[in-house]
Motif scaffolding. Structure first.
Motif, PDB file in Angstrom:
ATOM      1  N   GLY A  64     -31.903  30.735  80.716  1.00  0.00           N
ATOM      2  CA  GLY A  64     -33.054  31.209  80.368  1.00  0.00           C
ATOM      3  C   GLY A  64     -33.842  31.496  81.803  1.00  0.00           C
ATOM      4  N   LEU A  65     -33.201  31.925  82.822  1.00  0.00           N
ATOM      5  CA  LEU A  65     -33.642  32.514  83.897  1.00  0.00           C
ATOM      6  C   LEU A  65     -33.975  33.854  84.241  1.00  0.00           C
ATOM      7  CD1 LEU A  65     -30.920  30.589  86.173  1.00  0.00           C
ATOM      8  CD2 LEU A  65     -33.045  29.750  85.183  1.00  0.00           C
ATOM      9  N   ASN A  66     -34.799  34.128  85.209  1.00  0.00           N
ATOM     10  CA  ASN A  66     -35.306  35.718  85.444  1.00  0.00           C
ATOM     11  C   ASN A  66     -34.289  36.169  86.400  1.00  0.00           C
ATOM     12  OD1 ASN A  66     -37.635  35.708  83.663  1.00  0.00           O
ATOM     13  ND2 ASN A  66     -38.465  34.377  85.264  1.00  0.00           N
ATOM     14  N   LEU A  67     -33.530  37.387  86.073  1.00  0.00           N
ATOM     15  CA  LEU A  67     -32.787  37.796  87.029  1.00  0.00           C
ATOM     16  C   LEU A  67     -33.157  39.261  87.707  1.00  0.00           C
ATOM     17  CD1 LEU A  67     -29.873  38.063  88.540  1.00  0.00           C
ATOM     18  CD2 LEU A  67     -29.006  39.178  86.437  1.00  0.00           C
ATOM     19  N   GLU A  68     -32.910  39.599  88.763  1.00  0.00           N
ATOM     20  CA  GLU A  68     -33.325  40.806  89.558  1.00  0.00           C
ATOM     21  C   GLU A  68     -32.431  41.269  90.400  1.00  0.00           C
ATOM     22  OE1 GLU A  68     -36.720  42.712  92.936  1.00  0.00           O
ATOM     23  OE2 GLU A  68     -37.074  40.506  91.924  1.00  0.00           O
ATOM     24  N   ILE A  69     -32.045  42.419  90.648  1.00  0.00           N
ATOM     25  CA  ILE A  69     -31.042  43.004  91.257  1.00  0.00           C
ATOM     26  C   ILE A  69     -31.825  43.918  92.668  1.00  0.00           C
ATOM     27  CG2 ILE A  69     -29.033  44.594  91.454  1.00  0.00           C
ATOM     28  CD1 ILE A  69     -28.941  44.314  88.506  1.00  0.00           C
TER      29      ILE A  69
END
Length: 291
Positions: free
Chosen positions: A173-178
């Motif tokens: 349940g983490l927030n991911l950014e590229i």
């Protein structure tokens, strides 16, 4: 789903050991880990003549194993199956690489001090020689992880790291950014308008992202940021993005196609490791590269 059959935790008998053991427990409570190996190598070449004269036949391996066992009992007991391994070898990097192969270790956890306390030389050597992915935990890092940043350059290596990051984000349940850092061919300025070159470069990169999202539907909804290097290295721009976005974990793919081990790590991961980044750094090899 990310599952770790075996994990190795490298201890050095300093105050960071307790932090690493506690972080290992945090990992095991959030991810399925079958077995953990807590390891330390007594570098025999560093045992002075004075030590041998004073302590004679003292079984130093047993003493160190007992010390590690106390820390593990206090901060890890009854969490996951584990074993303490203490060796006496002249070359720490070689024995740790051998343990990775012998026990099919998938992930190694390394502690890292800030640059004013350590040169980081051993850590850099281990990154180059260990045939597994490595999670670097700085002494100032937090255990709680909510926001993940993954740099991508559209190579197979970085795509593998991105897909692992997405699996991790979904699982926990983490927030991911590229992030993608691009460079402009400045040798052609002012023959080419800088504004026009920037616009064109971003069009090309957005096209690459669109193609990547078509091939990997699972990352279609992951937000991405385009950043121009503009006089900075790629690693420096990634570091600046970390500070700006308040991320808790950085996941970077490792190259492995070069037959010369000292050149296989890649310049960006090496530079990131040598920076004083205060969040965990997960350096990822794909299974194909390891094989």
């Amino acid at each position: 789903m990310i599952a770790i059959d075996s994990m190795m935790v490298c201890l050095d008998l300093s105050d960071i050991d307790e932090v690493l053991v506690r972080f290992t427990r945090s990992i095991c409570e959030r991810l399925p880990v079958k077995k953990v190996y807590f390891v330390h190598n007594i570098k025999t070449t560093e045992l002075s003549d004075e030590f041998r004269e004073y302590f004679g036949d003292l079984n130093i391996s047993n003493e160190i194993e007992g010390n590690i066992a106390d820390i593990v009992t206090e901060h890890f007991a009854n969490c996951t199956e584990h074993e303490i391994l203490v060796s006496e070898e002249p070359n720490t990097e070689v024995i740790l690489a051998d343990l990775v192969k012998r026990y099919s270790v998938k992930l190694t956890l390394l502690g890292k001090r800030m640059s004013d306390k350590s040169t980081g030389a051993l850590g850099t050597k281990l990154l180059r020689i260990l045939p597994c992915s490595v999670l670097v935990f700085p002494e100032t890092a937090r255990f709680d992880i909510a926001n993940v940043l993954t740099p991508i350059d559209f190579s197979d290596t970085s795509v593998h790291a991105l897909r692992l990051s997405k699996s991790l984000a979904d699982q926990l349940g983490l927030n991911l950014e590229i992030i993608h850092v691009y460079k402009l061919p400045t040798q052609y300025f002012p023959l080419i308008s800088e504004e026009k070159a920037t616009r064109k470069a971003e069009e090309v990169v957005k096209g690459k992202f669109a193609d990547l999202q078509k091939r990997h539907q699972e990352i279609a909804d992951v937000p991405y940021t385009l950043v121009r290097a503009a006089g900075k290295t790629v690693a420096e721009r990634i570091y600046m993005q970390l500070e700006k976005g308040k991320h808790d974990l950085l996941v970077v793919g490792l190259k492995g196609h070069n037959p010369i081990p000292s050149l296989s790590l890649g310049s960006v991961p090496t530079e990131l490791y040598n920076m004083d980044i205060d969040i965990p750094l997960w350096l990822v090899y794909s299974e194909d590269v390891i094989k």
